[in-house]
Design an enzyme around this catalytic site. Structure first.
Site, PDB file in Angstrom:
ATOM      1  N   ASP A   1       4.096   1.967  -4.267  1.00 36.78           N
ATOM      2  CA  ASP A   1       3.088   2.513  -5.174  1.00 36.78           C
ATOM      3  C   ASP A   1       2.978   1.574  -6.375  1.00 36.78           C
ATOM      4  O   ASP A   1       3.975   1.342  -7.066  1.00 36.78           O
ATOM      5  CB  ASP A   1       3.565   3.918  -5.601  1.00 36.78           C
ATOM      6  CG  ASP A   1       2.513   4.647  -6.408  1.00 36.78           C
ATOM      7  OD1 ASP A   1       1.900   4.020  -7.290  1.00 36.78           O
ATOM      8  OD2 ASP A   1       2.320   5.843  -6.142  1.00 36.78           O
TER       9      ASP A   1
ATOM     10  N   ALA B   1     -10.373  -6.238  -8.221  1.00 35.96           N
ATOM     11  CA  ALA B   1     -11.502  -5.585  -7.551  1.00 35.96           C
ATOM     12  C   ALA B   1     -12.029  -4.513  -8.505  1.00 35.96           C
ATOM     13  O   ALA B   1     -11.580  -3.374  -8.488  1.00 35.96           O
ATOM     14  CB  ALA B   1     -11.059  -4.974  -6.229  1.00 35.96           C
TER      15      ALA B   1
ATOM     16  N   ASP C   1       0.846  -1.199   0.000  1.00 43.35           N
ATOM     17  CA  ASP C   1       0.000   0.000   0.000  1.00 43.35           C
ATOM     18  C   ASP C   1       0.877   1.244   0.000  1.00 43.35           C
ATOM     19  O   ASP C   1       1.965   1.225   0.587  1.00 43.35           O
ATOM     20  CB  ASP C   1      -0.906  -0.006   1.249  1.00 43.35           C
ATOM     21  CG  ASP C   1      -2.192   0.763   1.028  1.00 43.35           C
ATOM     22  OD1 ASP C   1      -2.113   1.992   0.798  1.00 43.35           O
ATOM     23  OD2 ASP C   1      -3.273   0.153   1.058  1.00 43.35           O
ATOM     24  N   ASN C   2       0.414   2.322  -0.641  1.00 48.81           N
ATOM     25  CA  ASN C   2       1.164   3.588  -0.554  1.00 48.81           C
ATOM     26  C   ASN C   2       0.513   4.556   0.436  1.00 48.81           C
ATOM     27  O   ASN C   2       0.939   5.696   0.554  1.00 48.81           O
ATOM     28  CB  ASN C   2       1.297   4.250  -1.937  1.00 48.81           C
ATOM     29  CG  ASN C   2      -0.007   4.837  -2.437  1.00 48.81           C
ATOM     30  OD1 ASN C   2      -1.071   4.573  -1.875  1.00 48.81           O
ATOM     31  ND2 ASN C   2       0.057   5.631  -3.495  1.00 48.81           N
TER      32      ASN C   2
ATOM     33  N   TYR D   1     -11.892   7.144 -12.917  1.00 44.98           N
ATOM     34  CA  TYR D   1     -12.123   5.911 -12.133  1.00 44.98           C
ATOM     35  C   TYR D   1     -12.860   4.874 -12.994  1.00 44.98           C
ATOM     36  O   TYR D   1     -12.412   3.748 -13.139  1.00 44.98           O
ATOM     37  CB  TYR D   1     -12.946   6.281 -10.908  1.00 44.98           C
ATOM     38  CG  TYR D   1     -13.216   5.138  -9.947  1.00 44.98           C
ATOM     39  CD1 TYR D   1     -12.191   4.573  -9.196  1.00 44.98           C
ATOM     40  CD2 TYR D   1     -14.514   4.657  -9.770  1.00 44.98           C
ATOM     41  CE1 TYR D   1     -12.458   3.548  -8.288  1.00 44.98           C
ATOM     42  CE2 TYR D   1     -14.780   3.638  -8.863  1.00 44.98           C
ATOM     43  CZ  TYR D   1     -13.748   3.085  -8.126  1.00 44.98           C
ATOM     44  OH  TYR D   1     -14.028   2.071  -7.222  1.00 44.98           O
TER      45      TYR D   1
ATOM     46  N   LYS E   1     -11.043   1.582 -14.428  1.00 43.70           N
ATOM     47  CA  LYS E   1     -11.471   0.240 -14.016  1.00 43.70           C
ATOM     48  C   LYS E   1     -11.929  -0.581 -15.219  1.00 43.70           C
ATOM     49  O   LYS E   1     -11.749  -1.798 -15.254  1.00 43.70           O
ATOM     50  CB  LYS E   1     -12.598   0.349 -12.988  1.00 43.70           C
ATOM     51  CG  LYS E   1     -12.157   0.858 -11.622  1.00 43.70           C
ATOM     52  CD  LYS E   1     -11.443  -0.235 -10.838  1.00 43.70           C
ATOM     53  CE  LYS E   1     -11.163   0.221  -9.406  1.00 43.70           C
ATOM     54  NZ  LYS E   1     -10.530  -0.848  -8.598  1.00 43.70           N
TER      55      LYS E   1
END
Ligand code: NAD
Ligand code: UDP
Length: 323
Positions: free
Chosen positions: A59, A115, A34-35, A146, A150
């Protein structure tokens, strides 16, 4: 059960930290990457002393070399205010993040789950949304970084699967809520609870008649893990979410009531391209995974409110000014 080496990208976030909990409890060797853009170490601090948990600050727009058996790819800001803060970075996170985990899966022969999101359906004109619906996305609007990021990630997953026979899974997650949501993420559940607990005005965008369908985090994590364990032929996409639709006005009223708050409901302008209705068709998940959400909204909200009562808001850094 065989012990697996499992990578969770975005593992310190809201969903990722609950997933790490379950995987560590099941005895797997878990690597959380995780960043900390939209999360804090606090979400996984209780796991740090466990011998089968490892945390790496990294990242995902940069390559990473690890040896793993399974990958859950969750790294991406998920709240509208957060993903719109730096839209170019959001798109890079989805696309480069997908390329990097798919490359890793290819090299390690690992299984990799993406996800994805109900936002791939945009502002839908089919209700409820089945996986076969191709969506209604504005490719040049403020949510596009977004939604299109995705969508591009889904494309990459399916192309790596077809070209390189990578063992992939794609789940489309609908609005999920629960403990460890960031109190300043600007999402509707966290905003309403924070506002109600502080006795501040509860901010309804538009007239509050737009709908969402809220899934409790434990149910969602269970669905993701079932998908990872499903036969290799089930690549997805598979919708995961709660099919019970509520208006934002009803949600606000319920939260104010459970909190026992004196907050007033106030109306603010509706953000551009805000979907009017959203509700998953979960027939596929029911049939193929034997999965459906079990936690009623009242119970899940009570648990989430309980969590928000235990934290001190001043211990949280607002990731962006958008909340
Ligand atoms: P979250 O913001 O709590 O978690 C995302 C995590 O990814 C955070 O810990 C963040 O710091 C990390 N991250 C962001 N950019 C990164 C980068 N470049 N490199 C490494 N880490 C990075 O949000 P969440 O609700 O837990 O969402 C997790 C995933 O599930 C996201 O991919 C999101 O799109 C997806 N999803 C969530 C929902 C929901 O309702 N919660 C709905 C649909 C899809
Ligand atoms: N919303 C609201 N008040 C808030 C935050 C959000 O009325 O303080 C509305 C928002 O306009 C949207 C819905 O709640 O219609 C869900 O918003 P959220 O940001 O949680 O997630 P989305 O599903 O839009 O990604």
């Amino acid at each position: 059960m065989s012990i697996k080496r499992v990578l969770v990208t975005g593992g310190a976030g809201f969903l990722g930290s609950h997933l790490c909990d379950r995987l560590v409890q099941a005895g797997h060797d878990v690597v959380c990457v995780d960043n900390f853009f939209t999360s804090q170490k606090q979400n996984v601090a209780h796991l740090l002393a466990r011998p089968n948990f490892e945390l790496i600050r990294h990242d995902v727009t940069h390559p990473l070399f690890l040896e793993v058996d399974e990958i859950y790819n969750l790294a991406c800001p998920a709240a509208p205010g957060h993903y719109q803060y730096n839209p170019i970075k959001t798109m890079k996170t989805s696309v480069l993040g997908a390329i990097h985990v798919l490359g890793m899966a290819r090299r390690c022969r690992a299984k990799v789950l993406q996800a994805s999101t109900s936002e791939v359906y945009g502002d839908p004109d089919v209700h409820p949304q089945p996986e076969s619906y191709r969506g209604s996305v504005n490719p040049i609007g403020p949510r596009a970084c977004y939604d299109e990021g995705k969508r591009a990630a889904e494309t990459l997953f399916l192309d790596y699967h077809r070209m390189n026979r990578i063992n992939i899974r794609v789940v489309r997650i609908f609005n999920t809520y629960g403990p460890r949501m960031h109190p300043f993420d600007g999402r509707v559940v966290s905003n309403f609870i924070r506002q109600a607990l502080r006795g501040e005005d509860v901010t309804l965008f538009g007239d509050g008649s737009q709908t969402r369908s809220f899934c409790y985090v434990d149910d969602l994590v269970d669905g993701m893990m079932r998908m990872m364990g499903a036969p290799d032929t089930l690549v997805g996409p598979v919708n995961l979410g709660n099919p019970i639709e509520v208006t934002m006005r009803e949600l606000a009223e319920r939260i104010v009531e459970i909190v026992g708050s004196r907050s007033k409901l106030v109306y603010r302008p509706i953000p551009q391209d805000d979907p009017r209705r959203r509700c998953p068709d979960i027939s596929l998940a029911k049939r193929e995974l034997g999965w459906e959400p079990r936690t009623p909204l009242a119970e899940g909200l009570a648990k989430t409110i309980e969590y928000f009562r235990t934290i001190r808001f001043e211990d949280f850094r607002a990731p962006t000014p958008n909340y």
